[in-house]
Design a protein around this motif. Structure first.
Motif, short mmCIF file in Angstrom:
data_model
loop_
_atom_site.label_atom_id
_atom_site.label_comp_id
_atom_site.label_asym_id
_atom_site.label_seq_id
_atom_site.Cartn_x
_atom_site.Cartn_y
_atom_site.Cartn_z
N GLY A 75 0.82 -1.22 0.00
CA GLY A 75 0.00 0.00 0.00
C GLY A 75 0.84 1.26 0.00
N ARG A 76 2.15 1.13 -0.19
CA ARG A 76 3.02 2.29 -0.25
C ARG A 76 4.16 2.01 -1.23
N GLY A 77 4.73 3.07 -1.72
CA GLY A 77 5.90 2.94 -2.60
C GLY A 77 5.55 2.43 -3.98
N TRP A 78 6.58 2.06 -4.73
CA TRP A 78 6.43 1.71 -6.15
C TRP A 78 5.99 0.27 -6.33
N GLN A 79 4.96 0.10 -7.14
CA GLN A 79 4.39 -1.22 -7.40
C GLN A 79 4.26 -1.41 -8.92
N PHE A 80 4.67 -2.58 -9.39
CA PHE A 80 4.50 -2.88 -10.81
C PHE A 80 3.01 -3.05 -11.12
N VAL A 81 2.55 -2.44 -12.21
CA VAL A 81 1.13 -2.58 -12.56
C VAL A 81 0.87 -3.10 -13.98
N GLY A 88 11.84 1.23 -18.83
CA GLY A 88 11.74 0.47 -20.08
C GLY A 88 10.28 0.11 -20.33
N GLU A 89 10.01 -1.18 -20.47
CA GLU A 89 8.66 -1.66 -20.77
C GLU A 89 7.75 -1.70 -19.54
N PHE A 90 8.33 -1.55 -18.36
CA PHE A 90 7.59 -1.85 -17.13
C PHE A 90 7.01 -0.58 -16.51
N VAL A 91 5.70 -0.64 -16.21
CA VAL A 91 4.99 0.53 -15.69
C VAL A 91 4.71 0.32 -14.20
N PHE A 92 5.05 1.31 -13.41
CA PHE A 92 4.87 1.26 -11.96
C PHE A 92 4.01 2.43 -11.52
N VAL A 93 3.26 2.24 -10.43
CA VAL A 93 2.62 3.39 -9.78
C VAL A 93 3.14 3.48 -8.35
N ASP A 94 3.06 4.70 -7.83
CA ASP A 94 3.49 4.94 -6.46
C ASP A 94 2.24 4.96 -5.59
#
Ligand code: FES
Ligand SMILES: [Fe+2]
Length: 367
Positions: free
Chosen positions: A22-28, A126-132
């Protein structure tokens, strides 16, 4: 070792959601899924419903719950449509503001901010999308450490996606992580999959660690009729990544990326749903190689085989992990970790560190 109660306790799970997911960078998602205007990917991610969407080339992420009366906005796992709520027709822009809404005078006034969707910062490697998910103090680059460059490189090898699936597991998310950090189990569990391919007997090679992330090669032994196999795969010999192993990367806390000799790639995404329930969202890819129509015809059944093998592998693991989930309630021995399981030790260390809010933990030698 992580205390065994941490694999089934509801309060511990809630703490993990707060501290790790629930915190920090997570791959989505992957950029290829969000390439066109209006492409979206949704993910039910540990206490949040997240949608990442392409707005004329820009990626933005929001809570996928309407700010009017809480309907889910994008219903699919991924697709292409406006960010439009299907209940009363509110249509959201790239800032999360409902720019189009029937009878707007009834809603728009002085405090329009309250009508906005909750936003999550988005960044890509690169190809990988993360949300914070918030609360973090580091950039995505800092979070990934030395594995930023590794992910960027791996993303460049991915060709067309060949499979997208979700596999529910009646097991704690940490069991899924520990399982993929070693291939010590491969020669027993994967008799029909890894073993005939030549992986599982040789010791782990080139293990690397940084900031809770890790990678390793699981070397492969050539099999009978290797020559024939190479000839059959010769249309892929120009691929950019060529290694005689199963190469596996774990990005803490929720992303797996692997390469099977550079012939096929796998991206696994962990979605913890409860202390004893985890959804594994998986994607398979061909290598990025230009194929003639003749070679395309050869590659299609190879990709179909590789996808079937990938699902079978996951099923072989799932069956064991669900047994372990039952066993861990009853276990009274302390457990043990061997040299080929060294990445698990690193995972345990980083888990304890992150659960302590980033404070260096005092580790128990054994439970
Ligand atoms: S709940 Fe979304 S428009 Fe009403
Ligand atoms: Fe396995």
């Amino acid at each position: 070792m992580i205390p065994k109660a941490n694999y089934h306790s509801r309060p511990v799970f809630e703490e993990e959601v707060a501290q790790l997911f629930g915190r920090g960078w997570q791959f989505v998602a992957l950029r290829s899924e969000l390439a066109r205007d209006r492409d979206y990917v949704t993910v039910d991610h540990a206490g949040a419903a997240i949608v990442v969407q392409n707005f004329k080339g820009e990626l933005h992420a929001f809570q996928n719950i309407c700010s009017h009366r809480f309907n889910r906005i994008q219903l699919g796992e991924r697709g292409n449509r406006m960010l439009l709520c299907g209940y009363h027709g509110w249509n959201f822009d790239k800032t999360g503001f409902p720019f189009g809404l029937p009878k707007r005078d009834q809603f728009l006034g002085k405090d329009n901010d309250r009508l906005c969707l909750t936003r999550y910062p988005v960044d890509t490697c690169g190809e990988f999308v993360f949300v914070d998910r918030g609360g973090g103090t580091v950039t995505l680059n800092e979070h990934l450490g030395g594995f930023g460059a590794v992910l960027e490189e791996m993303g460049g090898y991915l060709g067309p996606e060949t499979q997208f699936a979700g596999v529910p597991h009646a097991a704690n998310w940490k069991l899924l992580v520990e399982n993929v950090l070693e291939c010590y189990h491969c020669s027993t569990v994967h008799q029909e999959t890894f073993v005939p391919w030549g992986v599982g007997k040789l010791p782990i090679d080139d293990a690397r660690f940084d900031s809770g992330h890790s990678s390793a090669h699981f070397p492969r032994q050539d099999q009978p009729r290797e020559e024939l196999r190479l000839r059959y795969l010769s249309h892929l010999k120009e691929r950019a990544f060529d290694h005689n192993s199963f190469f596996h990367i774990y990005v803490f806390p929720n992303l797996f990326v692997s390469s099977s000799q550079g012939l096929s790639f796998y991206v696994g995404q962990l979605l913890p749903e409860g202390p004893e329930r985890t959804l594994l969202r998986m994607r398979n890819f061909e290598p990025r190689v230009d194929l003639s129509p003749k070679h395309r015809a050869r590659q299609d059944p190879i990709s179909a085989d590789s996808n079937a093998m990938s699902l079978r592998l996951i099923e072989e693991d799932r069956a064991v992990l669900e047994q372990i989930q039952r066993g861990i309630h009853l276990a009274d021995a302390p457990g043990a970790i061997g040299d080929d399981e060294i990445r698990i030790r690193d995972f345990h260390r980083h888990y304890a560190h992150a659960m302590a809010g980033g404070v260096e933990p005092v580790l128990q030698a054994a439970e």
